[in-house]
Design a protein around this motif. Structure first.
Motif, PDB file in Angstrom:
ATOM      1  N   SER A 111     -12.853 -41.268 -10.894  1.00 29.83           N
ATOM      2  CA  SER A 111     -12.827 -41.701  -9.490  1.00 29.83           C
ATOM      3  C   SER A 111     -13.811 -42.845  -9.282  1.00 29.83           C
ATOM      4  O   SER A 111     -14.830 -42.934  -9.971  1.00 29.83           O
ATOM      5  CB  SER A 111     -13.155 -40.526  -8.555  1.00 29.83           C
ATOM      6  N   VAL A 112     -13.475 -43.706  -8.341  1.00 26.38           N
ATOM      7  CA  VAL A 112     -14.385 -44.790  -7.914  1.00 26.38           C
ATOM      8  C   VAL A 112     -14.256 -44.892  -6.399  1.00 26.38           C
ATOM      9  O   VAL A 112     -13.186 -45.236  -5.891  1.00 26.38           O
ATOM     10  CB  VAL A 112     -14.021 -46.156  -8.540  1.00 26.38           C
ATOM     11  N   SER A 113     -15.329 -44.583  -5.698  1.00 24.87           N
ATOM     12  CA  SER A 113     -15.300 -44.686  -4.234  1.00 24.87           C
ATOM     13  C   SER A 113     -16.166 -45.856  -3.786  1.00 24.87           C
ATOM     14  O   SER A 113     -17.361 -45.899  -4.104  1.00 24.87           O
ATOM     15  CB  SER A 113     -15.825 -43.405  -3.588  1.00 24.87           C
ATOM     16  N   PHE A 114     -15.569 -46.781  -3.072  1.00 29.56           N
ATOM     17  CA  PHE A 114     -16.258 -47.967  -2.549  1.00 29.56           C
ATOM     18  C   PHE A 114     -17.008 -48.720  -3.662  1.00 29.56           C
ATOM     19  O   PHE A 114     -18.036 -49.328  -3.409  1.00 29.56           O
ATOM     20  CB  PHE A 114     -17.240 -47.572  -1.430  1.00 29.56           C
ATOM     21  N   GLY A 115     -16.458 -48.659  -4.856  1.00 27.72           N
ATOM     22  CA  GLY A 115     -17.124 -49.287  -6.002  1.00 27.72           C
ATOM     23  C   GLY A 115     -16.285 -50.381  -6.634  1.00 27.72           C
ATOM     24  O   GLY A 115     -16.644 -50.880  -7.696  1.00 27.72           O
ATOM     25  N   LEU A 116     -15.170 -50.765  -5.988  1.00 25.62           N
ATOM     26  CA  LEU A 116     -14.330 -51.842  -6.536  1.00 25.62           C
ATOM     27  C   LEU A 116     -14.507 -53.120  -5.726  1.00 25.62           C
ATOM     28  O   LEU A 116     -14.710 -54.192  -6.282  1.00 25.62           O
ATOM     29  CB  LEU A 116     -12.855 -51.413  -6.532  1.00 25.62           C
ATOM     30  N   HIS A 117     -14.431 -52.997  -4.400  1.00 20.92           N
ATOM     31  CA  HIS A 117     -14.413 -54.200  -3.548  1.00 20.92           C
ATOM     32  C   HIS A 117     -15.659 -55.067  -3.705  1.00 20.92           C
ATOM     33  O   HIS A 117     -15.595 -56.280  -3.561  1.00 20.92           O
ATOM     34  CB  HIS A 117     -14.248 -53.794  -2.069  1.00 20.92           C
ATOM     35  N   ILE A 142      -8.581 -42.081  -9.329  1.00 20.78           N
ATOM     36  CA  ILE A 142      -8.645 -41.850  -7.878  1.00 20.78           C
ATOM     37  C   ILE A 142      -9.588 -42.883  -7.269  1.00 20.78           C
ATOM     38  O   ILE A 142     -10.747 -42.982  -7.675  1.00 20.78           O
ATOM     39  CB  ILE A 142      -9.142 -40.420  -7.570  1.00 20.78           C
ATOM     40  N   ALA A 143      -9.049 -43.663  -6.342  1.00 18.08           N
ATOM     41  CA  ALA A 143      -9.843 -44.747  -5.764  1.00 18.08           C
ATOM     42  C   ALA A 143      -9.921 -44.595  -4.251  1.00 18.08           C
ATOM     43  O   ALA A 143      -8.937 -44.215  -3.598  1.00 18.08           O
ATOM     44  CB  ALA A 143      -9.209 -46.093  -6.111  1.00 18.08           C
ATOM     45  N   VAL A 144     -11.100 -44.879  -3.739  1.00 10.84           N
ATOM     46  CA  VAL A 144     -11.293 -44.964  -2.281  1.00 10.84           C
ATOM     47  C   VAL A 144     -11.818 -46.366  -2.022  1.00 10.84           C
ATOM     48  O   VAL A 144     -12.845 -46.750  -2.578  1.00 10.84           O
ATOM     49  CB  VAL A 144     -12.336 -43.937  -1.790  1.00 10.84           C
ATOM     50  N   ASP A 145     -11.079 -47.141  -1.234  1.00  8.90           N
ATOM     51  CA  ASP A 145     -11.576 -48.492  -0.941  1.00  8.90           C
ATOM     52  C   ASP A 145     -10.786 -49.106   0.213  1.00  8.90           C
ATOM     53  O   ASP A 145      -9.913 -48.457   0.790  1.00  8.90           O
ATOM     54  CB  ASP A 145     -11.547 -49.374  -2.198  1.00  8.90           C
ATOM     55  N   PHE A 146     -11.094 -50.369   0.488  1.00 11.56           N
ATOM     56  CA  PHE A 146     -10.556 -51.017   1.684  1.00 11.56           C
ATOM     57  C   PHE A 146      -9.166 -51.607   1.467  1.00 11.56           C
ATOM     58  O   PHE A 146      -8.854 -52.107   0.390  1.00 11.56           O
ATOM     59  CB  PHE A 146     -11.505 -52.119   2.146  1.00 11.56           C
ATOM     60  N   SER A 206      -9.461 -48.512   8.117  1.00 14.01           N
ATOM     61  CA  SER A 206      -8.723 -49.379   7.198  1.00 14.01           C
ATOM     62  C   SER A 206      -9.091 -49.086   5.739  1.00 14.01           C
ATOM     63  O   SER A 206      -9.227 -49.994   4.920  1.00 14.01           O
ATOM     64  CB  SER A 206      -8.999 -50.847   7.550  1.00 14.01           C
ATOM     65  N   ILE A 207      -9.266 -47.793   5.466  1.00 15.78           N
ATOM     66  CA  ILE A 207      -9.647 -47.331   4.117  1.00 15.78           C
ATOM     67  C   ILE A 207      -8.507 -46.469   3.574  1.00 15.78           C
ATOM     68  O   ILE A 207      -7.846 -45.762   4.349  1.00 15.78           O
ATOM     69  CB  ILE A 207     -10.938 -46.477   4.218  1.00 15.78           C
TER      70      ILE A 207
END
Ligand SMILES: C[S@@+](CC[C@H](N)C(=O)[O-])C[C@H]1O[C@@H](n2cnc3c(N)ncnc32)[C@H](O)[C@@H]1O
Length: 215
Positions: A111-117, A142-146, A206-207
């Protein structure tokens, strides 16, 4: 005795600002892992470790849990120490998301949360190649981002997010704008060769939370 890093100020402040509002997100990510029993689970760019803190797989007692259940990784030594101090017993590793210190196929969930943008395009690419490498066959990313806003409500949310991102400033902000210009999380995963298997869009900010498989 408290472990070293327990009162690390940047960690405390980050949790103070975001722990409350990200509770629902954390629950959804953990549920996605639990639902398909995707252990071992690696949380990349784990920050303060709040995603993994307190995570005990529901059927741990049933003896279905491998030795290494969950692991967090972040580049910041201060945050790694803080995360470990706040969650005794859980492993947190200091390392680079673009060069993961794990064997091929070691995890069933990454998982990566808010770690790509916030990363540069080159580092983002390296992160996805590494996530693909350490995922076992059948594993999930699993990704959490904008995302770019898709409705009036999400446009308002995106404005609020942009104000917070501006506070982060510099490269973080510029990379975040670039991420959205390139189409946000949806386009990024597609271009990285991942296929969405589940998605939950949060209009108010917008996430999106996306579960994806390597193609
Ligand atoms: C916006 S924070 C997100 C933290 C956490 N995932 C969350 O949801 O709260 C991004 C994190 O990426 C970490 N980071 C930056 N560059 C990294 C790299 N090359 N490898 C691993 N972590 C990195 C930072 O230290 C920071 O903790």
């Amino acid at each position: 005795m408290r472990r070293k890093g327990f009162w690390y100020v940047p960690g405390r402040l980050y949790d103070l600002a975001f722990a409350g509002i990200s509770k629902g997100l954390r629950r959804r990510v953990a549920a996605a892992v639990e639902r398909e029993w995707l252990y071992p689970w690696l949380d990349v760019c784990c920050g303060t470790g709040s995603q993994l803190r307190g995570h005990v797989p529901a059927s741990r007692e049933a003896g279905r849990v491998p030795d290494l259940v969950v692991c967090g990784l972040d580049k910041s030594a201060g945050l790694v120490r803080y995360a470990a101090a706040r969650a005794p017993g859980l492993p947190f590793v200091c390392g680079d998301a673009g060069r993961l210190p794990f064997k091929d196929g070691a995890f069933r969930a990454v998982s990566v949360s808010f770690g790509l943008h916030d990363k540069s395009p080159d580092l983002r690419r390296a992160m996805m190649a590494e996530a693909r490498r350490v995922l076992a066959p059948g594993g999930r990313f699993i990704a959490v981002d904008f995302e770019n806003p898709w409705s009036f409500k999400s446009k308002v949310g995106a404005l609020a997010v942009r104000a917070v991102e501006r506070l982060a400033g510099g490269e973080h902000y510029r990379n975040g704008r670039d991420f959205l210009k390139r189409g946000g999380l949806r386009a990024f995963l597609r271009e990285s060769g991942f296929v969405e298997t589940a998605r939950h869009d949060i209009e108010i900010s917008s996430i999106s939370i996306v579960v994806a498989s390597p193609r």
